[in-house]
Design a protein around this motif. Structure first.
Motif, PDB file in Angstrom:
ATOM      1  N   GLY A  91       0.804  -1.221   0.000  1.00 56.70           N
ATOM      2  CA  GLY A  91       0.000   0.000   0.000  1.00 56.70           C
ATOM      3  C   GLY A  91       0.835   1.269   0.000  1.00 56.70           C
ATOM      4  O   GLY A  91       0.554   2.201  -0.763  1.00 56.70           O
ATOM      5  N   THR A 107      10.219  -7.425  -5.451  1.00 60.92           N
ATOM      6  CA  THR A 107       8.885  -7.910  -5.073  1.00 60.92           C
ATOM      7  C   THR A 107       8.867  -9.428  -5.009  1.00 60.92           C
ATOM      8  O   THR A 107       9.604 -10.099  -5.736  1.00 60.92           O
ATOM      9  CB  THR A 107       7.818  -7.392  -6.075  1.00 60.92           C
ATOM     10  OG1 THR A 107       6.540  -7.907  -5.694  1.00 60.92           O
ATOM     11  CG2 THR A 107       8.106  -7.797  -7.516  1.00 60.92           C
ATOM     12  N   GLY A 108       7.972  -9.942  -4.146  1.00 63.24           N
ATOM     13  CA  GLY A 108       7.789 -11.386  -4.080  1.00 63.24           C
ATOM     14  C   GLY A 108       6.557 -11.828  -4.850  1.00 63.24           C
ATOM     15  O   GLY A 108       6.201 -13.014  -4.833  1.00 63.24           O
ATOM     16  N   LYS A 146       3.185  -8.412  -9.997  1.00 63.87           N
ATOM     17  CA  LYS A 146       3.492  -6.976  -9.829  1.00 63.87           C
ATOM     18  C   LYS A 146       4.656  -6.554 -10.730  1.00 63.87           C
ATOM     19  O   LYS A 146       4.795  -5.378 -11.060  1.00 63.87           O
ATOM     20  CB  LYS A 146       3.831  -6.664  -8.371  1.00 63.87           C
ATOM     21  CG  LYS A 146       2.630  -6.783  -7.423  1.00 63.87           C
ATOM     22  CD  LYS A 146       3.022  -6.412  -5.986  1.00 63.87           C
ATOM     23  CE  LYS A 146       1.873  -6.684  -5.016  1.00 63.87           C
ATOM     24  NZ  LYS A 146       2.279  -6.548  -3.602  1.00 63.87           N
ATOM     25  N   VAL A 180      10.318  -1.191   2.264  1.00 66.24           N
ATOM     26  CA  VAL A 180       8.927  -0.848   2.585  1.00 66.24           C
ATOM     27  C   VAL A 180       8.162  -2.131   2.932  1.00 66.24           C
ATOM     28  O   VAL A 180       6.998  -2.309   2.550  1.00 66.24           O
ATOM     29  CB  VAL A 180       8.248  -0.088   1.416  1.00 66.24           C
ATOM     30  CG1 VAL A 180       7.149   0.836   1.938  1.00 66.24           C
ATOM     31  CG2 VAL A 180       9.238   0.722   0.593  1.00 66.24           C
ATOM     32  N   ASN A 226       7.346  -4.721   9.269  1.00 66.25           N
ATOM     33  CA  ASN A 226       8.390  -4.256  10.194  1.00 66.25           C
ATOM     34  C   ASN A 226       9.461  -5.301  10.521  1.00 66.25           C
ATOM     35  O   ASN A 226      10.641  -4.981  10.623  1.00 66.25           O
ATOM     36  CB  ASN A 226       7.751  -3.781  11.505  1.00 66.25           C
ATOM     37  CG  ASN A 226       6.663  -2.751  11.266  1.00 66.25           C
ATOM     38  OD1 ASN A 226       6.629  -2.136  10.209  1.00 66.25           O
ATOM     39  ND2 ASN A 226       5.777  -2.557  12.222  1.00 66.25           N
ATOM     40  N   MET A 268      10.726  -7.463   8.782  1.00 64.06           N
ATOM     41  CA  MET A 268      11.630  -7.768   7.662  1.00 64.06           C
ATOM     42  C   MET A 268      12.611  -6.625   7.377  1.00 64.06           C
ATOM     43  O   MET A 268      13.504  -6.770   6.542  1.00 64.06           O
ATOM     44  CB  MET A 268      10.810  -8.077   6.395  1.00 64.06           C
ATOM     45  CG  MET A 268       9.883  -9.280   6.560  1.00 64.06           C
ATOM     46  SD  MET A 268       8.784  -9.515   5.135  1.00 64.06           S
ATOM     47  CE  MET A 268       9.915 -10.195   3.926  1.00 64.06           C
ATOM     48  N   HIS A 269      12.440  -5.482   8.068  1.00 65.82           N
ATOM     49  CA  HIS A 269      13.286  -4.318   7.774  1.00 65.82           C
ATOM     50  C   HIS A 269      14.768  -4.632   7.972  1.00 65.82           C
ATOM     51  O   HIS A 269      15.597  -4.332   7.114  1.00 65.82           O
ATOM     52  CB  HIS A 269      12.903  -3.126   8.666  1.00 65.82           C
ATOM     53  CG  HIS A 269      11.560  -2.543   8.346  1.00 65.82           C
ATOM     54  ND1 HIS A 269      11.058  -1.426   8.976  1.00 65.82           N
ATOM     55  CD2 HIS A 269      10.585  -2.919   7.473  1.00 65.82           C
ATOM     56  CE1 HIS A 269       9.856  -1.135   8.503  1.00 65.82           C
ATOM     57  NE2 HIS A 269       9.545  -2.038   7.589  1.00 65.82           N
ATOM     58  N   GLU A 282      11.589   1.999   6.198  1.00 68.46           N
ATOM     59  CA  GLU A 282      10.346   2.599   6.687  1.00 68.46           C
ATOM     60  C   GLU A 282      10.290   2.562   8.215  1.00 68.46           C
ATOM     61  O   GLU A 282      11.046   1.866   8.870  1.00 68.46           O
ATOM     62  CB  GLU A 282       9.120   1.902   6.070  1.00 68.46           C
ATOM     63  CG  GLU A 282       8.425   2.740   5.038  1.00 68.46           C
ATOM     64  CD  GLU A 282       8.295   4.222   5.413  1.00 68.46           C
ATOM     65  OE1 GLU A 282       7.896   4.498   6.555  1.00 68.46           O
ATOM     66  OE2 GLU A 282       8.593   5.094   4.588  1.00 68.46           O
ATOM     67  N   LYS A 283       9.390   3.357   8.760  1.00 65.66           N
ATOM     68  CA  LYS A 283       9.171   3.364  10.204  1.00 65.66           C
ATOM     69  C   LYS A 283       8.248   2.211  10.578  1.00 65.66           C
ATOM     70  O   LYS A 283       7.380   1.871   9.772  1.00 65.66           O
ATOM     71  CB  LYS A 283       8.615   4.682  10.710  1.00 65.66           C
ATOM     72  CG  LYS A 283       7.464   5.301   9.923  1.00 65.66           C
ATOM     73  CD  LYS A 283       6.109   4.757   9.880  1.00 65.66           C
ATOM     74  CE  LYS A 283       5.333   4.154  10.953  1.00 65.66           C
ATOM     75  NZ  LYS A 283       3.997   3.652  10.507  1.00 65.66           N
TER      76      LYS A 283
HETATM   77  P1  NDP Z   1       1.513  -3.610   2.976  1.00 67.57           P
HETATM   78  O1  NDP Z   1       1.028  -4.783   3.722  1.00 67.57           O
HETATM   79  O2  NDP Z   1       0.530  -2.838   2.183  1.00 67.57           O
HETATM   80  O3  NDP Z   1       2.708  -4.023   2.004  1.00 67.57           O
HETATM   81  C1  NDP Z   1       3.787  -4.791   2.420  1.00 67.57           C
HETATM   82  C2  NDP Z   1       4.408  -5.465   1.215  1.00 67.57           C
HETATM   83  O4  NDP Z   1       5.530  -6.199   1.677  1.00 67.57           O
HETATM   84  C3  NDP Z   1       3.522  -6.490   0.533  1.00 67.57           C
HETATM   85  O5  NDP Z   1       2.652  -5.957  -0.418  1.00 67.57           O
HETATM   86  C4  NDP Z   1       4.541  -7.429  -0.098  1.00 67.57           C
HETATM   87  O6  NDP Z   1       4.999  -6.837  -1.314  1.00 67.57           O
HETATM   88  C5  NDP Z   1       5.722  -7.355   0.868  1.00 67.57           C
HETATM   89  N1  NDP Z   1       5.817  -8.563   1.697  1.00 67.57           N
HETATM   90  C6  NDP Z   1       6.859  -9.424   1.672  1.00 67.57           C
HETATM   91  N2  NDP Z   1       6.673 -10.436   2.527  1.00 67.57           N
HETATM   92  C7  NDP Z   1       5.490 -10.223   3.131  1.00 67.57           C
HETATM   93  C8  NDP Z   1       4.744 -10.934   4.109  1.00 67.57           C
HETATM   94  N3  NDP Z   1       5.212 -12.063   4.655  1.00 67.57           N
HETATM   95  N4  NDP Z   1       3.549 -10.445   4.487  1.00 67.57           N
HETATM   96  C9  NDP Z   1       3.086  -9.299   3.958  1.00 67.57           C
HETATM   97  N5  NDP Z   1       3.742  -8.570   3.026  1.00 67.57           N
HETATM   98  C10 NDP Z   1       4.941  -9.033   2.602  1.00 67.57           C
HETATM   99  O7  NDP Z   1       2.228  -2.649   4.036  1.00 67.57           O
HETATM  100  P2  NDP Z   1       2.478  -1.093   3.946  1.00 67.57           P
HETATM  101  O8  NDP Z   1       2.937  -0.746   2.597  1.00 67.57           O
HETATM  102  O9  NDP Z   1       1.318  -0.371   4.501  1.00 67.57           O
HETATM  103  O10 NDP Z   1       3.660  -0.917   5.031  1.00 67.57           O
HETATM  104  C11 NDP Z   1       4.986  -1.319   4.733  1.00 67.57           C
HETATM  105  C12 NDP Z   1       5.932  -0.571   5.673  1.00 67.57           C
HETATM  106  O11 NDP Z   1       5.783   0.826   5.463  1.00 67.57           O
HETATM  107  C13 NDP Z   1       5.663  -0.798   7.161  1.00 67.57           C
HETATM  108  O12 NDP Z   1       6.867  -0.820   7.859  1.00 67.57           O
HETATM  109  C14 NDP Z   1       4.853   0.414   7.571  1.00 67.57           C
HETATM  110  O13 NDP Z   1       4.987   0.757   8.940  1.00 67.57           O
HETATM  111  C15 NDP Z   1       5.441   1.496   6.676  1.00 67.57           C
HETATM  112  N6  NDP Z   1       4.489   2.561   6.359  1.00 67.57           N
HETATM  113  C16 NDP Z   1       4.919   3.859   6.493  1.00 67.57           C
HETATM  114  C17 NDP Z   1       4.076   4.883   6.206  1.00 67.57           C
HETATM  115  C18 NDP Z   1       4.564   6.285   6.322  1.00 67.57           C
HETATM  116  O14 NDP Z   1       3.753   7.201   6.224  1.00 67.57           O
HETATM  117  N7  NDP Z   1       5.848   6.527   6.502  1.00 67.57           N
HETATM  118  C19 NDP Z   1       2.696   4.664   5.786  1.00 67.57           C
HETATM  119  C20 NDP Z   1       2.356   3.266   5.634  1.00 67.57           C
HETATM  120  C21 NDP Z   1       3.237   2.259   5.922  1.00 67.57           C
HETATM  121  P3  NDP Z   1       5.334  -7.726  -2.614  1.00 67.57           P
HETATM  122  O15 NDP Z   1       4.026  -8.327  -3.010  1.00 67.57           O
HETATM  123  O16 NDP Z   1       5.860  -6.736  -3.554  1.00 67.57           O
HETATM  124  O17 NDP Z   1       6.344  -8.755  -2.185  1.00 67.57           O
END
Ligand code: NDP
Length: 380
Positions: free
Chosen positions: A49, A72-73, A77, A113, A116, A118-119, A136-137
């Motif tokens: 997101g 990406t996994g 995408k 991104v 948390n 996985m950061h 990311e935070k």
């Molecule tokens: P989402 O759940 O929307 O996206 C996380 C993405 O991480 C997934 O779409 C996927 O991408 C990847 N991913 C890899 N492994 C996993 C797993 N096991 N489970 C879920 N997702 C996985 O999260 P957000 O984008 O909302 O948040 C991501 C980070 O960004 C967090 O740390 C959150 O705190 C931070 N954040 C910061 C904001 C800000 O304003 N600074 C606002 C919103 C979030 P793929 O399919 O590409 O592998």
């Protein structure tokens, strides 16, 4: 008189943050050493997101960086992002082949991104690949992980930033200025709320302690903590906290609502609230001779603010993604050694505070002393 000096200051600070304005006033030679790239390539890791809704669009307007690659996994995408953002196939990675990004000269910065927990792994892998890192935070899910990320970035001689977009927001800068220049006298009290009502729209990892590291505190609490700190203009020296659960069946293993009280090194006292079950988006600062408030204080902007003088806090800059300003500031930091508004130490400081809050809750609200020194107060 007050109004004129404030506006002059705001123009300066906005120009300092918004690279476009700064560069239009100074020769390029000031900003960039010869031989260095003028725009740095960013690879986003984890296309969820935030990456899709904010970071990728923000990179379309940035001055000093651009969207060069993705990690990406989710195979579907790859095609989607390649077409939408014109990304070459050789700049697309998955979590298994990610380390070969070391050989890709298009990628200068890796922006993590992911959920948390996985950061830390991906920041360290990025640093070992010789890439600058934004995470990311919250920076990670423990102080120990923050230390490991900071160490790896130092060892590999790469820069590290945390995605604290509020740190480069002009409204935030104005609150910092009030603390430093004291137009209303000394700060006496700060209060901040940061929360939203969780629902089925949320990605499920946020409710899993193993993935998120915690609940509202790890997510929105970071904003409330930072608001209190830049409102007070100092780091906390002690903290106490309480947890409230009204929906234990829904928030099974993460915190729903937390309140916390802080004393700061300059004798300011503060109070914060964070929740997954109530909306909150506010910073209130009480000074000797007045007050200032941001509401909203941490949404995607533009923010809004006012003071006890009856004035709206306003800025002469065109509306743009906060994330554009944030990423441009980090790219500029790499290119010109300008300030890093959100260094790794700041992310670690926040985790130290978060761990103290959880410790206080475990001990029934006991006051926990904190020794943060000057960590994370970045002079800009
Ligand atoms: P989402 O759940 O929307 O996206 C996380 C993405 O991480 C997934 O779409 C996927 O991408 C990847 N991913 C890899 N492994 C996993 C797993 N096991 N489970 C879920 N997702 C996985 O999260 P957000 O984008 O909302 O948040 C991501 C980070 O960004 C967090 O740390 C959150 O705190 C931070 N954040 C910061 C904001 C800000 O304003 N600074 C606002 C919103 C979030 P793929 O399919 O590409 O592998």
């Amino acid at each position: 008189m007050e109004k004129i000096s404030r506006r002059t200051f705001n123009v300066k600070i906005t120009k300092a943050i918004v690279g476009t304005a700064l560069l239009s006033n100074l020769p390029l030679s000031y900003a960039f050493n010869s031989g260095k790239k003028q725009k740095l390539g960013i690879a986003l890791v984890g296309l969820g997101g935030y990456a899709g809704g904010q970071l990728a669009p923000a990179l379309q307007n940035s001055e000093h960086c651009y969207l060069a690659g993705i990690v990406t996994g989710t195979p579907s995408k790859e095609e989607e992002w390649m077409k939408k953002y014109n990304i070459p196939k050789e700049n697309i990675y998955n979590y298994d082949n990610f380390d070969s990004i070391a050989n890709n000269e298009d990628i200068d910065i890796v922006y993590v991104v992911l959920p948390n927990s996985m950061h830390a792994e991906f920041c360290i892998r990025a640093a070992k690949a010789g890439k600058h890192v934004i995470t990311e935070k919250p920076m990670a899910v423990s102080v120990a992980e923050c230390d490991a990320i900071i160490k790896s970035c130092k060892e590999n001689n790469v820069k590290l930033g945390v995605g604290f977009r509020m740190q480069t927001d002009p409204y935030t800068q104005e609150i910092k200025r009030f603390g430093k220049e004291k137009p209303f006298g000394d700060v006496k009290y700060v209060s901040s709320d940061a929360g939203f009502i969780a629902g089925s729209w949320m990605t499920p990892w946020r409710l899993e302690k193993k993935m998120a590291g915690g609940g509202a505190l790890m997510d929105m609490g970071v904003y409330a903590i930072q608001c209190c700190i830049y409102g007070a203009g100092a780091n906390p020296v002690s903290i106490s906290a309480q947890e409230f659960s009204t929906k234990p069946e829904y928030f099974k293993n993460v915190d729903e609502t937390i309140t916390s009280q802080m004393k700061f090194s300059n004798d300011v006292v503060g109070n914060m609230f964070t929740s997954y079950n109530a909306n909150g988006n506010r910073l209130f600062v009480s000074y000797e001779r007045g007050w200032a408030e941001l509401n909203p204080a941490h949404s995607y902007g533009p923010l809004a603010g006012r003071t006890s003088k009856g004035e709206e806090i306003k800025f002469p800059y065109k509306p743009q993604y906060q994330q554009t300003i944030q990423m441009d500031a980090f790219a500029k930091h790499i290119l010109t050694d300008s300030p890093n508004y959100a260094p790794g130490e700041m992310g670690k400081r926040d985790l130290m505070i978060i761990e103290a809050i959880y410790k206080s809750i475990e001990q029934g609200g006991k006051t926990i002393p904190l020794d943060l020194g000057n960590m994370g107060i970045v002079e800009v």
